[in-house]
Design a protein around this motif. Structure first.
Motif, PDB file in Angstrom:
ATOM      1  N   LEU A 249      40.559  32.443  34.597  1.00 51.35           N
ATOM      2  CA  LEU A 249      40.428  32.098  33.192  1.00 51.35           C
ATOM      3  C   LEU A 249      41.826  31.988  32.600  1.00 51.35           C
ATOM      4  N   ASN A 250      42.151  30.831  32.031  1.00 51.47           N
ATOM      5  CA  ASN A 250      43.482  30.575  31.477  1.00 51.47           C
ATOM      6  C   ASN A 250      43.401  30.488  29.952  1.00 51.47           C
ATOM      7  N   LEU A 251      44.245  31.261  29.291  1.00 57.37           N
ATOM      8  CA  LEU A 251      44.315  31.261  27.838  1.00 57.37           C
ATOM      9  C   LEU A 251      45.718  30.828  27.427  1.00 57.37           C
ATOM     10  N   LYS A 252      45.805  29.750  26.720  1.00 56.84           N
ATOM     11  CA  LYS A 252      47.085  29.189  26.314  1.00 56.84           C
ATOM     12  C   LYS A 252      47.456  29.695  24.928  1.00 56.84           C
ATOM     13  N   ILE A 253      48.590  30.402  24.835  1.00 61.46           N
ATOM     14  CA  ILE A 253      49.063  30.909  23.551  1.00 61.46           C
ATOM     15  C   ILE A 253      49.871  29.846  22.825  1.00 61.46           C
ATOM     16  N   ASN A 254      50.796  29.227  23.550  1.00 62.44           N
ATOM     17  CA  ASN A 254      51.529  28.080  23.019  1.00 62.44           C
ATOM     18  C   ASN A 254      51.907  27.194  24.197  1.00 62.44           C
ATOM     19  N   GLU A 255      52.895  26.317  24.023  1.00 61.56           N
ATOM     20  CA  GLU A 255      53.223  25.342  25.058  1.00 61.56           C
ATOM     21  C   GLU A 255      53.679  26.000  26.350  1.00 61.56           C
ATOM     22  N   TYR A 256      54.293  27.181  26.260  1.00 61.84           N
ATOM     23  CA  TYR A 256      54.863  27.805  27.459  1.00 61.84           C
ATOM     24  C   TYR A 256      54.243  29.167  27.795  1.00 61.84           C
ATOM     25  N   ILE A 257      53.757  29.895  26.823  1.00 61.78           N
ATOM     26  CA  ILE A 257      53.249  31.235  27.044  1.00 61.78           C
ATOM     27  C   ILE A 257      51.743  31.173  27.292  1.00 61.78           C
ATOM     28  N   THR A 258      51.312  31.761  28.401  1.00 64.62           N
ATOM     29  CA  THR A 258      49.893  31.767  28.751  1.00 64.62           C
ATOM     30  C   THR A 258      49.475  33.142  29.263  1.00 64.62           C
ATOM     31  N   THR A 259      48.195  33.358  29.230  1.00 64.34           N
ATOM     32  CA  THR A 259      47.575  34.544  29.819  1.00 64.34           C
ATOM     33  C   THR A 259      46.504  34.069  30.795  1.00 64.34           C
ATOM     34  N   ASN A 260      46.475  34.654  31.972  1.00 60.45           N
ATOM     35  CA  ASN A 260      45.411  34.289  32.913  1.00 60.45           C
ATOM     36  C   ASN A 260      44.795  35.531  33.533  1.00 60.45           C
ATOM     37  N   LEU A 261      43.506  35.454  33.715  1.00 61.68           N
ATOM     38  CA  LEU A 261      42.719  36.532  34.318  1.00 61.68           C
ATOM     39  C   LEU A 261      42.097  36.006  35.598  1.00 61.68           C
ATOM     40  N   ILE A 262      42.357  36.694  36.717  1.00 71.99           N
ATOM     41  CA  ILE A 262      41.841  36.293  38.023  1.00 71.99           C
ATOM     42  C   ILE A 262      40.859  37.357  38.508  1.00 71.99           C
ATOM     43  N   LEU A 263      39.663  36.923  38.870  1.00 72.33           N
ATOM     44  CA  LEU A 263      38.645  37.785  39.460  1.00 72.33           C
ATOM     45  C   LEU A 263      38.290  37.207  40.829  1.00 72.33           C
ATOM     46  N   HIS A 264      38.492  38.008  41.873  1.00 66.81           N
ATOM     47  CA  HIS A 264      38.322  37.510  43.242  1.00 66.81           C
ATOM     48  C   HIS A 264      37.389  38.458  44.001  1.00 66.81           C
ATOM     49  N   PHE A 265      36.302  37.894  44.548  1.00 61.99           N
ATOM     50  CA  PHE A 265      35.333  38.660  45.327  1.00 61.99           C
ATOM     51  C   PHE A 265      35.283  38.095  46.746  1.00 61.99           C
ATOM     52  N   ILE A 266      35.286  38.993  47.741  1.00 58.98           N
ATOM     53  CA  ILE A 266      35.159  38.594  49.142  1.00 58.98           C
ATOM     54  C   ILE A 266      34.170  39.527  49.831  1.00 58.98           C
ATOM     55  N   TYR A 267      33.255  38.921  50.576  1.00 59.27           N
ATOM     56  CA  TYR A 267      32.395  39.713  51.466  1.00 59.27           C
ATOM     57  C   TYR A 267      32.340  39.015  52.818  1.00 59.27           C
ATOM     58  N   ASP A 268      32.753  39.748  53.839  1.00 61.21           N
ATOM     59  CA  ASP A 268      32.724  39.244  55.207  1.00 61.21           C
ATOM     60  C   ASP A 268      32.223  40.368  56.086  1.00 61.21           C
ATOM     61  N   ASP A 269      31.092  40.162  56.704  1.00 62.34           N
ATOM     62  CA  ASP A 269      30.472  41.206  57.519  1.00 62.34           C
ATOM     63  C   ASP A 269      31.345  41.617  58.693  1.00 62.34           C
ATOM     64  N   ASP A 270      32.301  40.771  59.069  1.00 62.93           N
ATOM     65  CA  ASP A 270      33.151  41.067  60.226  1.00 62.93           C
ATOM     66  C   ASP A 270      34.401  41.871  59.858  1.00 62.93           C
ATOM     67  N   ILE A 271      34.724  41.965  58.576  1.00 60.19           N
ATOM     68  CA  ILE A 271      35.909  42.712  58.149  1.00 60.19           C
ATOM     69  C   ILE A 271      35.520  44.165  57.930  1.00 60.19           C
ATOM     70  N   LEU A 272      36.190  45.063  58.638  1.00 58.79           N
ATOM     71  CA  LEU A 272      35.879  46.483  58.578  1.00 58.79           C
ATOM     72  C   LEU A 272      36.838  47.178  57.621  1.00 58.79           C
ATOM     73  N   ILE A 273      36.269  47.920  56.663  1.00 56.54           N
ATOM     74  CA  ILE A 273      37.032  48.663  55.666  1.00 56.54           C
ATOM     75  C   ILE A 273      36.944  50.146  55.996  1.00 56.54           C
ATOM     76  N   ASN A 274      38.072  50.854  55.905  1.00 57.53           N
ATOM     77  CA  ASN A 274      38.069  52.296  56.131  1.00 57.53           C
ATOM     78  C   ASN A 274      37.268  52.986  55.030  1.00 57.53           C
TER      79      ASN A 274
END
Length: 336
Positions: free
Chosen positions: A280-305
């Motif tokens: 999600l990108n929020l533009k404050i002015n021509e140069y200043i911006t705020t961005n929010l990144i949400l990333h989800f991953i599910y892989d049955d083969d990747i083992l998490i401790n």
């Protein structure tokens, strides 16, 4: 026969008058009978217009800083720096579209006396070639590669054994199928013929088998590996990718979303790998911006401790959230 062809008399402007109506037609002399009348080829060839190159992108530098002095509530001084680069290069004709995207990001954080450690690290390259089948459908080939730049660790205090590195893992996907693209915002790709290759370049990481590759066999008596882990795992299956880009869902707010699904035909086809990323990108002015990144991953083969010692492992939903405020520079233009 060769002598007859080479020595035949061809018409030239000096010995024949050509009617003006034939000025734009191709004149072909007969090679069967040199004395025959000229053959007029009345055929027009429609040349496809030249393709158009379009390039655009953006680069951003983000920072965050916190400092305490005699603060009753307590806390640790911290500073973070992050940078990202997104590029898009497209070649288009009336029947062909070739698009290549590059996305990279890297961030570092210093908190208290723990030293610098990364809080963002990503690298992704995708190229897609489509041949128009109808107004909204394209025959398409998609190839992509994803990895990271630097080694990753369980914690900033444990830097002896990395759990990830450059192309450890790395994911390379190639898929052949159809793309549904009703407009410039939405793209739905269906790839029934696909391959997913997991590369673990670092042998120590490959020995753990944490990324679906075959692990090494460890001899606890000698303290060595009897057989080393495989560095490559290839899967054949189906691939689906849905992307949606809306630069203006409302004033100064844009949304970019990507969902990728992969199912291995040969092994646990019901366990679908999921890669879902939203920005999600929020533009404050021509140069200043705020961005929010949400990333989800599910892989049955990747083992998490599942415990600090790593004695219990299993697949889990991975989640990453990044909120940045900083300087953004737009690159490129409408085309060249």
């Amino acid at each position: 026969i060769v002598f007859s062809i080479l020595s035949m008399p061809f018409a030239s402007a000096n010995n024949i008058n050509v009617d003006d109506s034939l000025a734009n037609k191709e004149i072909v002399p007969s090679i069967i009978n040199p004395n025959a009348e000229l053959i007029i080829v009345d055929e027009e060839f429609d040349e496809e217009p030249a393709g158009t190159w379009n390039f655009f992108g953006n680069s951003s530098i983000m920072t965050n800083q916190t400092q305490f002095s005699n603060w009753q509530g307590g806390g640790q001084n911290s500073i973070s720096l992050a940078t990202s680069l997104s590029l898009n290069l497209t070649y288009s004709t009336s029947t062909l579209n070739w698009q290549t995207t590059f996305d990279a990001g890297y961030g570092l954080m210093l908190q208290g006396n723990s030293g610098w450690y990364k809080n963002d690290d990503r690298l992704s390259i995708t190229t897609q070639i489509g041949k128009r089948a109808s107004d909204a459908w394209n025959y398409t080939i998609v190839m992509s590669a994803q990895s990271q730049f630097q080694p990753g660790y369980y914690s900033p205090d444990d830097t002896e054994q990395p759990i990830s590195d450059f192309f450890a893992p790395g994911y390379v996907v190639a898929s052949l199928g159809l793309e549904y693209k009703p407009d410039y915002k939405l793209s739905v790709f269906l790839g029934p013929v696909s391959t997913k290759n997991t590369i673990v370049r670092n042998q120590d990481i490959a020995n753990t088998g944490n990324y679906g590759n075959e692990p090494g066999v460890y001899d606890y008596v000698t303290g060595t590996y009897i057989t080393e882990g495989k560095k490559l795992r290839s899967e054949t299956g189906g691939f689906i990718r849905v992307t949606y880009n809306e630069p203006r869902i409302m004033k100064n707010i844009g949304l970019s979303s990507s969902l990728e699904l992969f199912s291995n035909y040969m092994y646990k086809a019901g366990n679908i790998d999921v890669n879902f990323e939203n920005q999600l990108n929020l533009k404050i002015n021509e140069y200043i911006t705020t961005n929010l990144i949400l990333h989800f991953i599910y892989d049955d083969d990747i083992l998490i401790n599942l415990d600090p010692e790593g004695l219990r492992q299993g697949p889990r939903l991975q989640f990453k959230e990044v909120l940045n405020v900083g300087l953004t520079i737009n690159l490129g233009g409408a085309g060249y």
